[in-house]
Every structure is written in structure tokens, then in C-alpha cells.
Design a protein around this motif. Sequence first.
Motif, short mmCIF file in Angstrom:
data_model
loop_
_atom_site.label_atom_id
_atom_site.label_comp_id
_atom_site.label_asym_id
_atom_site.label_seq_id
_atom_site.Cartn_x
_atom_site.Cartn_y
_atom_site.Cartn_z
N CYS A 252 -10.86 -0.67 1.72
CA CYS A 252 -10.08 -1.90 1.89
C CYS A 252 -10.44 -2.59 3.22
CB CYS A 252 -8.60 -1.59 1.83
SG CYS A 252 -8.06 -0.32 3.00
N ALA B 266 -4.27 3.18 -4.08
CA ALA B 266 -3.08 3.08 -3.23
C ALA B 266 -2.61 1.64 -3.04
CB ALA B 266 -3.37 3.70 -1.87
N ILE B 267 -3.48 0.67 -3.38
CA ILE B 267 -3.14 -0.74 -3.12
C ILE B 267 -2.58 -1.37 -4.39
CG2 ILE B 267 -4.03 -2.97 -2.39
CD1 ILE B 267 -6.34 -1.36 -1.02
N ALA C 281 -10.94 3.71 3.66
CA ALA C 281 -11.39 2.50 4.38
C ALA C 281 -12.19 1.51 3.55
CB ALA C 281 -12.16 2.88 5.64
N VAL D 270 0.87 -1.18 0.00
CA VAL D 270 0.00 0.00 0.00
C VAL D 270 0.91 1.23 0.00
CG1 VAL D 270 -1.77 1.30 1.21
CG2 VAL D 270 -1.82 -1.20 1.25
N VAL E 7 -8.10 6.10 -4.47
CA VAL E 7 -6.84 6.73 -4.88
C VAL E 7 -5.82 5.70 -5.39
CG1 VAL E 7 -7.11 8.76 -3.42
CG2 VAL E 7 -6.01 6.73 -2.48
N CYS F 229 -10.35 1.10 -3.96
CA CYS F 229 -9.64 2.22 -3.34
C CYS F 229 -9.72 3.43 -4.27
CB CYS F 229 -8.19 1.84 -3.07
SG CYS F 229 -7.24 3.26 -2.44
FE1 F3S Z 1 -7.79 1.75 1.98
FE2 F3S Z 1 -6.36 3.92 2.09
FE3 F3S Z 1 -7.48 3.20 -0.13
S1 F3S Z 1 -7.71 3.16 3.69
S2 F3S Z 1 -9.34 2.19 0.46
S3 F3S Z 1 -5.88 2.10 0.93
S4 F3S Z 1 -7.30 5.27 0.63
#
Ligand code: F3S
Length: 63
Positions: free
Chosen positions: A16, A57-58, A14, A5, A55, A53
Motif C-alpha cells: 500500500c 487488510a484494506i 508495504a 485498514v 492479507v 495487500c
Molecule cells: Fe499495507 Fe499492511 Fe497490507 S502495510 S499492503 S495494509 S499488510
Amino acid sequence: MRIVVDLTRCQGYAQCVFLAPQVFELHGEEALLYDPDVPAGLLDRVRQAAAACPVQAILVGEQ
Ligand code: F3S
């Protein structure tokens, strides 16, 4: 399968945590903890979390 991440991107949405609470855990609004080694049984959920997600990010690796 391993995941990373990008915590500089994560904004604490959140999605995820909602989709894969066994892997992702949010402390406070932006402190995300996660297990980088995803068990085979949770692959689908983690892929869904990555897709959800807002943005992106994962990052999901295939090894
Ligand atoms: Fe999870 Fe952060 Fe994306 S909490 S949904 S990785 S913005």
C-alpha cells in the motif's frame, strides 16, 4: 471515498505504501498510518493497494 485498514490483519507488507504513499505511511514494520478520507484523484491507486495487500487488510468503502 473512505477506507479502513484492519490493523489486526496488517503485517507490514508495504504494498500500500509503495502504490499510494500519499495515503499510507509505515512506521516501523507494522505501525501503519493512513488517511481514511481518500481524495478522488487517488481512488485508483488506493484500489490497487487494496488488491495488492497480501492479507486483504484494506477495506474500501464507496461512499
Ligand atoms: Fe499495507 Fe499492511 Fe497490507 S502495510 S499492503 S495494509 S499488510
